[in-house]
Design an enzyme around this catalytic site. Structure first.
Site, PDB file in Angstrom:
ATOM      1  N   HIS A 124       0.934   7.327   8.521  1.00  6.59           N
ATOM      2  CA  HIS A 124       1.768   8.148   7.645  1.00  6.59           C
ATOM      3  C   HIS A 124       1.153   9.518   7.357  1.00  6.59           C
ATOM      4  CE1 HIS A 124       5.149   5.665   6.587  1.00  6.59           C
ATOM      5  NE2 HIS A 124       4.404   4.678   6.144  1.00  6.59           N
ATOM      6  N   GLU A 141      -1.008   2.962   7.020  1.00 10.86           N
ATOM      7  CA  GLU A 141      -1.023   4.071   6.064  1.00 10.86           C
ATOM      8  C   GLU A 141      -1.613   5.328   6.678  1.00 10.86           C
ATOM      9  OE1 GLU A 141       0.768   3.528   3.579  1.00 10.86           O
ATOM     10  OE2 GLU A 141       0.842   1.365   3.879  1.00 10.86           O
ATOM     11  N   ALA A 178       0.849  -1.184   0.000  1.00 14.80           N
ATOM     12  CA  ALA A 178       0.000   0.000   0.000  1.00 14.80           C
ATOM     13  C   ALA A 178       0.888   1.237   0.000  1.00 14.80           C
ATOM     14  CB  ALA A 178      -0.926   0.003   1.218  1.00 14.80           C
ATOM     15  N   GLU A 181       0.953   5.588   1.143  1.00 16.07           N
ATOM     16  CA  GLU A 181       0.331   6.583   2.005  1.00 16.07           C
ATOM     17  C   GLU A 181       0.127   7.936   1.337  1.00 16.07           C
ATOM     18  OE1 GLU A 181       4.857   6.834   2.877  1.00 16.07           O
ATOM     19  OE2 GLU A 181       3.382   5.292   2.395  1.00 16.07           O
ATOM     20  N   ASN A 182      -0.194   7.986   0.055  1.00 19.90           N
ATOM     21  CA  ASN A 182      -0.449   9.278  -0.576  1.00 19.90           C
ATOM     22  C   ASN A 182      -1.370  10.109   0.317  1.00 19.90           C
ATOM     23  OD1 ASN A 182       0.715   8.175  -3.143  1.00 19.90           O
ATOM     24  ND2 ASN A 182      -1.176   6.991  -3.103  1.00 19.90           N
TER      25      ASN A 182
END
Length: 864
Positions: free
Chosen positions: A339, A336, A300, A302-303
């Protein structure tokens, strides 16, 4: 919005010049899912830090059609000439007139690119609707692939704001980091401009739309995210504890997958407010979405505001009781979300510090936060059997390096993530529960963690006894047992000694081993153990007599030793035996003394017997003997618990049943094998999977394929091609690698090249590598197809895993030499660390076999 660690950027060949600084990007991207291409127009506001006549930034796999710069001082527009450095992925523009220090300029670039299946940059992902292959587009930029979607200063320290505009066909959904502020049909001359229309090409106004998003906060380029496709979504919202705002949450997926996305959305809603409360920093974005991707290289990403990731880590059948799958979805989603603060609000300055970024998200996201929401999962204890043990195994190799290591070339980012998380956990345990959140917010981990963990490797503490107490000596722990060469380091080791005091458990935290040796006064006539709760990053080696005493005490109902103590004891024993520091018979006897064990986590640790069998895989008598021993541990549990999973039973019992059935099947128990075979047959004959609990899918499919023939193998292929859930597909992948038929092994390998999705090849290799009969065929396949696989995966995270999974299972010096010979003329820069770890593993296994083969045979003989 600062960097994670503040220090001057290094002026070397891998860093961009610092005379120009981007402050704002205005990016317009037109996505054409029919032509699988995109066109872009980017305008970048620049601040001139030092007078310059050139502008250098990053770009890869894009075609520039026009570029010019406008000085905001003179308002003069200059068309620019460009030169491109393919190796460094940089483009340099020559400016006719130098830009003076302190001035500002606007750089305008028109460009285009292809939507490839690379799983990097802005790429395509495929899915099927009624037998028709369709595509959507999404991004994955970390660490250095934003430059594949738009020309940019692609370094984490060079932050800017981003205003994103997306042009796409009607009927699709556009996603980005921020919320959309407008979306309307594309109308030439109304919501376009002449320069924008240059990139649009021939379009019909009624077929396209334009979506504009809010401007982001200041952020790094690798966190920018885009997606366009025919998505569906679930939504919810949470009230944030600091801002009191109602934050909208969504999870997006294609139509075929969206019904399995609810739990990931619920998990995100559960963890998000806790992070804001713990960090005491408001979540600054107006929303938080998740996009489930059919093709994704990492687990995955973490945008900021738009998390992305694989279907296997975000989807869960709502009717499934698969607890392990549920825990995976929750931990990845939580990781995520961590983040969003640690990595996104505060960002690493350079990739040297990626260990802190990922290690902290692992600790918070997979241990601390889940433990608050799902305490019944006992994630603190599972951390020991999972992260800690795997991390120590890697760091016990000569190829190990300190957690923090200089990474000049961002294309070779190495992530010692598990080990860093273990170190951070130790730091947390050394601080009070009130102090650690403050430390985590300020990132002041200089004391104690850097003093303790800023060195390569970790120690093994050898404990001897006398009438006054215990003497402790530290040496570097090495799997290959060549301590003499590398034994130059002295660590600061928190001892945390468990003793009995007035019949109760007492933990002494006052001792720090800062020298090679020390002596601690205690009553050695009573039970004691170092590394209380197994939170320290080190191994402990006791005398066989003391190990037996600790083991006996650990089996008592009211033992002073915790579950975590027992887990560490098992793992230390097997690891010390592999390193030649102790006898493997001692580890086996320790396990044997816990023959009536019913604690899931301890039995999971006892699963190290599986690793022992894998090491001696070319010694059939040992494999058979250890499997016999393994059956005595697990078959009685199967007989007691059965194969059904009542809905009202505890998590621990559910997990205990799963591991018992799996281990008994892998140990070739005839009764268990026959039962699993019948369940598979019923499923494939009738289509009714009610006899296969979701927890048992993998072992059922694998058993059926291993003991079956072409018919079972074909049935598994069908399950792979048309799975009901992502977990079922993964189970099918592993099962295809389990066949014992040489022809079917060959066909499975051919299947990889013809039908396997890129993201799944690592799973195929893992399944085949677990099959003793397929191991040499897998190595041969990898080496024969090396050039094809290298080209296919050279820019992905997968390549290092393929190198390891295709050969790390060998246990002889002859195989080591053959492997070294194969790689002798190869460019190994893309997987240098993975190869070094693989060679170290084989070397350690070979030593293990040489030392311990006779000893294991004798131990097994005494059990008959």
């Amino acid at each position: 919005m600062g960097s994670l660690l503040s220090s001057a950027a290094k002026d070397d060949q891998y860093r961009l010049p610092t005379d120009i600084k981007p402050t704002h990007y205005n990016i317009t991207i037109k996505t054409d899912l029919e032509k699988l291409a995109f066109h872009g127009l980017i305008k970048v506001d620049l601040e001139v830090v030092a007078e310059t006549s050139t502008i250098t930034l990053n770009m890869a796999n894009l075609s520039i059609t026009k570029v010019f710069i406008i000085s905001k001082t003179s308002s003069v527009e200059h068309t620019l000439m460009a030169s491109f450095d393919t190796l460094q992925q940089r483009i340099t523009f020559k400016i006719p007139k130098s830009l003076p220090t302190g001035s500002h300029a606007l750089l305008v670039i028109r460009y285009s690119g292809e939507l490839t299946g690379s799983m990097l940059g802005y790429y395509k992902s495929a899915y099927e609707v009624d037998g028709e292959t369709k595509h959507y587009a999404l991004t994955h930029f970390e660490p250095t692939s934003a430059r594949r979607a738009f020309p940019c200063w692609d370094e984490p320290l060079l932050k800017a704001t981003f205003a994103i505009t997306m042009i796409s066909r009607k009927g699709t959904i556009n996603l980005s980091n921020m919320s959309a502020i407008s979306e309307e049909p594309l109308n030439s001359g109304v919501n376009t401009s002449p320069e924008l229309e240059e990139i649009l090409g021939p379009i019909k106004d009624d077929n396209w739309k334009i979506t504009k998003f809010e401007t982001t906060p200041v952020m790094s380029s690798y966190l920018v995210a885009l997606a366009n496709g025919e998505f569906e979504y679930f939504e919810s919202s949470v009230k944030m504890p600091l801002s009191k705002k109602i934050l909208p949450l969504r999870i997006y997926a294609t139509k075929e997958h969206i019904h399995q996305a609810q739990f990931a959305l619920d998990a995100k809603a559960a963890v998000l407010p806790l992070y804001e409360k713990i960090f005491n920093v408001e979540y600054p974005l107006p929303k938080l979405d998740t996009l489930v991707a059919s093709d994704f290289d990492a687990s995955a990403m973490e945008n900021w505001g738009l998390i992305t990731g694989k279907i296997t880590v975000f989807l869960l059948d709502p009717d499934s009781g698969d607890l392990q799958a549920k825990k995976l979805v929750a931990s990845i989603q939580s990781h995520e979300v961590a983040h969003m603060w640690f990595g996104n609000i505060t960002t690493l300055e350079w990739w040297t510090y990626v260990h802190l970024n990922e290690g902290f998200a692992t600790l918070m996201g997979e241990v601390i936060i889940p433990d608050k929401i799902w305490p019944e999962w006992r994630v603190n204890s599972e951390f020991i059997t999972g992260h800690l043990n795997r991390a120590l195994s890697l760091d016990a190799k000569i190829s190990s390096h300190p957690i923090e290591v200089d990474i000049p070339d961002p294309n070779h980012v190495s992530q010692p993530l598990q080990y860093c998380a273990c170190c951070l956990l130790t730091s947390a345990k050394m601080c009070s529960s009130k102090v650690f959140p403050v430390i985590s917010r300020s990132i002041c981990l200089e004391t104690p963690s850097r003093k303790i963990f800023g060195k390569a490797g970790f120690p093994v503490l050898t404990v001897t006894e006398d009438e006054k107490g215990i003497s402790i000596k530290q040496d570097r722990f090495m799997e290959a047992n060549n301590v003499a060469e590398e034994n130059k380091t002295v660590w600061n080791v928190p001892l945390k000694i468990v003793t009995e005091k007035d019949g109760q458990r007492h933990v002494d935290n006052t001792h720090l081993l800062a020298e090679r040796t020390t002596h601690v006064k205690l009553d050695a006539s009573k039970s004691f153990k170092l590394n209380a709760d197994t939170t320290g990053v080190y191994r402990v080696l006791y005398t066989p007599e003391r190990l037996a005493v600790i083991a006996a005490e650990a089996t008592k109902e009211n033992s002073i030793f915790s579950l975590e103590d027992r887990l560490g004891l098992v793992q230390d024993s097997f690891a010390s035996a592999k390193a030649g520091l102790a006898k493997v018979s001692g580890a086996l006897t320790l396990v044997e003394s816990w023959e009536n064990e019913n604690e899931y986590l301890v039995l999971s640790g006892i699963g190290d017997i599986t690793n022992l069998i894998s090491t001696f895989w070319e010694s059939p008598k040992i494999v058979d003997g250890l499997n016999t021993f393994r059956r005595t541990l697990f078959v009685p549990i199967v007989e007691k618990l059965g194969y059904d999973y009542p809905s009202d039973e505890s998590h621990d019992v559910r997990l205990l049943r799963t591991i018992a059935i799996s281990q008994a099947a892998y140990a070739e128990d005839k009764s268990v094998v026959a039962d699993l075979q019948s369940r598979f047959k019923h499923y494939t004959d009738t289509g009714d999977d009610s006899q296969i609990a979701s927890d048992l899918q993998r072992v059922v499919f694998t058993t059926a394929t291993k003991y079956g023939g072409r018919s079972e193998w074909k049935n598994v292929v069908e399950l792979h091609d048309r799975p009901r859930t992502p977990q079922e597909k993964n189970a099918a992948i592993f099962a295809l690698g389990a066949t014992q038929d040489e022809d079917l092994i060959k066909e499975t390998l051919e299947f990889i090249g013809k039908k396997a999705r890129d993201q799944d090849i690592v799973l195929f290799f893992s399944g085949l590598g677990s099959n003793f009969k397929a191991r040499r065929a897998l190595t041969e396949y990898f080496q024969k197809n090396y050039d094809i696989l290298f080209k296919r995966f050279e820019s992905n995270f997968s390549l290092p895993f393929l190198v390891k999974l295709s050969s790390e299972y060998y246990s002889s010096m002859k195989d080591l030499e053959l492997l070294e010979e194969f790689y002798q003329d190869k460019d190994t820069s893309k997987y240098k660390l993975a190869l070094a770890q693989t060679l170290d593993e084989i070397r350690a296994r070979a030593g293990y076999v040489t030392r311990s083969l006779k000893e294991i045979v004798e131990w097994l003989g005494k059990r008959k």
